[in-house]
Design a protein around this motif. Structure first.
Motif, short mmCIF file in Angstrom:
data_model
loop_
_atom_site.label_atom_id
_atom_site.label_comp_id
_atom_site.label_asym_id
_atom_site.label_seq_id
_atom_site.Cartn_x
_atom_site.Cartn_y
_atom_site.Cartn_z
N UNK A 1 5.27 11.45 9.36
CA UNK A 1 4.53 10.43 8.67
C UNK A 1 5.16 10.17 7.23
N UNK A 2 5.54 11.38 6.60
CA UNK A 2 6.18 11.33 5.03
C UNK A 2 7.39 10.55 5.19
N UNK A 3 8.43 10.83 6.26
CA UNK A 3 9.43 10.03 6.49
C UNK A 3 9.54 8.55 6.60
N UNK B 1 4.57 -2.58 -2.64
CA UNK B 1 5.36 -1.39 -2.18
C UNK B 1 4.02 -0.44 -1.80
N UNK B 2 4.19 0.13 -0.68
CA UNK B 2 4.91 -0.39 0.51
C UNK B 2 4.23 -1.77 1.07
N UNK C 1 -2.88 6.08 2.67
CA UNK C 1 -4.09 6.72 1.64
C UNK C 1 -5.19 5.52 1.56
N UNK C 2 -5.06 4.50 2.04
CA UNK C 2 -6.09 3.64 2.06
C UNK C 2 -7.35 4.03 2.94
N UNK C 3 -8.38 3.69 2.40
CA UNK C 3 -9.78 3.95 3.29
C UNK C 3 -10.10 2.53 4.19
N UNK C 4 -9.31 1.47 4.02
CA UNK C 4 -9.59 0.35 4.71
C UNK C 4 -9.05 0.38 6.18
N UNK C 5 -9.76 0.70 7.03
CA UNK C 5 -9.43 0.83 8.35
C UNK C 5 -9.27 -0.60 9.01
N UNK C 6 -8.14 -0.82 9.68
CA UNK C 6 -8.10 -2.33 10.31
C UNK C 6 -8.02 -1.96 12.03
N UNK C 7 -8.79 -2.40 12.54
CA UNK C 7 -8.93 -2.53 13.99
C UNK C 7 -8.69 -3.53 14.83
N UNK C 8 -7.92 -3.22 16.00
CA UNK C 8 -7.87 -4.46 16.90
C UNK C 8 -9.00 -4.77 17.72
N UNK C 9 -8.93 -5.94 18.48
CA UNK C 9 -9.97 -6.08 19.50
C UNK C 9 -9.78 -5.09 20.45
#
Length: 634
Positions: free
Chosen positions: A485-487, A514-515, A616-624
């Motif tokens: 994950x860090x790389x 960024x990013x 670090x975001x708390x905004x979870x994106x979900x697919x159908x």
């Protein structure tokens, strides 16, 4: 057959940088090698399908505009150890049941394997659609899937192993017949007509040619300059000067003035890896540490127990500690005995002090030598020093582009330092120009989803593993690196920063976050659900195998049940049976095993993909949800 493709401009060399006409700015990059983009070495040398290639290149595109370049592994060569029907790009024996193209102009019959090249056709077409340039090293110094030694052996009449691979490798560069055969091979490849785009390879701006991978003489010397100049001149001539050509010589051996000043060479590269020490080196440094520990123990004993070093022996050989003063009959005898004991104690203390000092000094020296080696080898290999030295020579003295073609860090902090050597970040972006830095870095290596489920993995030396996008929790037993994950996050940050720097240098207003935030992932595809029929009565283990979604970080598995195999339950009927499910269980492995007790006749499964746009975001994106897949139980 032609297909609609994004029209990429040809990159051009402008002094010490590559120039992108589409942005009118320097082309700089921080990206990944995708060595199995057109052949998968981790699955018996098979070819990837177009879904897998799409996943690989889409992953790269999601890392940001600074990741618009990838590098493949080399074109493969038939070796004397290959089975007759092994997939190889160039060979001297015709494969069974596959189409070949005969190479014209070689002194021996050489054949291009059509099936292998169609996989490359597909990769180039997909890359163009994602606006990604592809660097192709033509031949390998090593024999992973056939290299310079195997190619030279083809001109013995067969791919015979009678000649040593090192002797053959040296002949590759020096033998005129072999060199002409290699030129005929390269000419045939560059004149190939891409079966997807309809373009000849030499007409395709997607391609950047590299003369080879880590090329050097088997003796450890640099490639002969006349070979490099002859091959690069030919490539430039065939492409009419439009395609970029990289000298594939191994940078650690350096370059001479003829090569560095040649107008046909558009860049120079080096590969930065921690050097794996020889066994005798490890034994030597390990011995130093053992000696140091022994010296420390002796020093401690000398200080704490001085009498253990000198047993206060009297001249008669008796231990002074065995003489009882009250047993002596006269005062003189007592005085002599006391003098002997006092002298012995003084001598013992003196020896103890000298011993402790000497051992401490020896231990300090040995530990210092060992620590210096350990720090250099384990935590701070001289990546940046070598990068800066080569950059200063190639860029500063010769005004030619230089980049890091491969690197794999033992620790993330090392790669952060390398990133700072090539990428300006934060407040420094506007104060630096590309001329001051290498054009870019390509990490080793990115592996993609398998269309049959899970991710491909690849182990390098010293338990370093490949990476998968967008990074997965560690599972080293199944091939997923502890720093995955860090790389990936490092590359995402660097890819965005290096692009912004290039734009800011020329005053362009274009910039990216960024990013670059990840988009919402597409729904995954459940490939199969199979039950373990040997489970205890009333309890089943149902294995769910799934084709993942590009850019997804984890999944939710849903289940419903009914008695009708022909009709899926309503969406509302599905409930969550597993959340935060990761694809780090191995290629083609079930992503989830459902331990279920049910009297239903049919179970149905669906899956949802999730990610967060930036770390670090708390905004979870979900697919159908994926299409429902069923399993009949009764």
């Amino acid at each position: 057959m032609a297909s609609n493709q994004t029209v990429l401009p040809f990159l051009v060399r402008n002094g010490s940088v590559w120039w992108d006409p589409s942005t009118n700015a320097p082309f700089r990059f921080f990206s990944f090698n995708i060595p199995n983009l057109f052949m998968i070495e981790d699955d018996s040398w098979r070819l990837p399908d177009t879904w897998e290639q799409e996943d690989a290149l889409k992953s790269l595109s999601l890392m940001g505009p600074g990741a618009r370049l990838t590098r493949t592994y080399c074109l493969s060569v038939e070796t004397g150890l290959d089975f007759k029907d092994y997939l190889r790009h160039v060979r001297i024996t015709k494969p069974l049941n596959r189409t070949v193209t005969t190479v014209q102009g070689a002194s021996k019959p050489l054949y291009l394997d059509e099936e292998a090249f169609v996989a490359l056709d597909n990769a180039l077409a997909i890359a163009s659609r994602y606006k990604i340039y592809v660097m192709i090293p033509i031949i390998d110094r090593w024999e992973w899937w056939g290299g310079i030694g195997s190619f030279a052996r083809l001109f013995n009449g067969t791919s015979s192993t009678n000649e040593s691979i090192d002797d053959a490798g040296a002949r590759f560069f020096k033998d005129r017949t072999v060199r002409d055969g290699f030129k005929a091979f390269v000419t045939a490849v560059m004149n190939r007509n891409n079966t997807v785009t309809g373009k000849k390879y030499y007409e395709d701006p997607t391609i950047i040619w590299e003369t080879g991978n880590e090329l050097s003489m088997p003796s450890g010397d640099r490639v002969p300059s006349d070979w490099t100049l002859e091959i690069t001149s030919m490539i430039k001539g065939i492409s009419k000067g439009k395609q970029l050509v990289v000298d594939g010589s191994y940078g650690k051996f350096g370059w001479d003035d003829r090569v560095l000043t040649d107008a046909n060479i558009d860049a120079y590269t080096d590969h930065l890896y921690i050097e794996v020490p020889a066994t005798e080196t490890l034994v030597g440094y390990g011995s130093l540490l053992v000696f140091a520990l022994v010296a420390i123990v002796i020093a401690i004993v000398a200080v704490a127990f001085p009498k253990k070093l000198l047993w206060n022996r009297t001249r008669s050989g008796n231990h002074s500690s065995d003489i009882k003063l009250e047993d002596l009959n006269d005062e003189q005898a007592q005085g002599k005995a006391g003098k002997r004991r006092c002298c012995g104690e003084f001598l013992s203390s003196k020896v103890a002090i000298i011993t402790a000092v000497v051992c401490t000094v020896v231990a300090a020296v040995f530990i210092g030598v060992f620590a210096n080696y350990a720090i250099t080898y384990l935590t701070d290999p001289p990546y940046t020093d070598r990068c800066v030295e080569s950059s200063n020579k190639v860029i500063g003295s010769y005004q030619k582009p230089f980049f890091i073609g491969e690197t794999l860090g033992p620790v993330t902090t090392t790669l952060n330092r390398l990133a700072q050597t090539t990428v300006a970040d934060g407040a420094n972006i506007k104060s630096l120009t590309p001329v001051q830095k290498a054009s870019g870095v390509m990490m080793w290596s990115l592996r993609y989803h398998s269309s049959k489920g899970g991710f491909y993995t690849h182990k390098e030396f010293d338990d370093f593993w490949s990476f998968q996008f967008p990074g997965l929790p560690a599972n080293v037993a199944n091939g997923f690196a502890a720093d995955s994950i860090s790389m990936i996050n490092l590359v995402r940050n660097a890819a965005a920063s290096i692009y912004n720097q290039a734009q800011n240098v020329v005053g362009n207003s274009a910039s990216v976050d960024v990013p670059v935030p990840l988009p919402t992932p597409d729904p995954p595809t459940i490939l199969s659900v199979k039950s373990n029929l040997t489970a205890v009565a009333g309890s089943l283990h149902v294995n769910v195998t799934m084709r993942g979604s590009t850019g997804a970080q984890y999944y939710t598995i849903l289940r419903a049940s009914n008695d009708d195999i022909a009709t899926a339950p309503s969406t509302e009927s599905f409930s969550t049976v597993a959340s935060s499910v990761y694809e780090n269980g191995g290629v083609e492995s079930p992503i989830f095993t459902d331990k279920v007790q049910t009297s239903a006749k049919v179970l149905w499964y669906r899956a949802i993909a999730h990610n967060v746009p930036i770390p670090g975001s708390t905004n979870v994106q979900s697919s159908g949800a994926s299409a429902a897949v069923s399993i009949k139980l009764a």
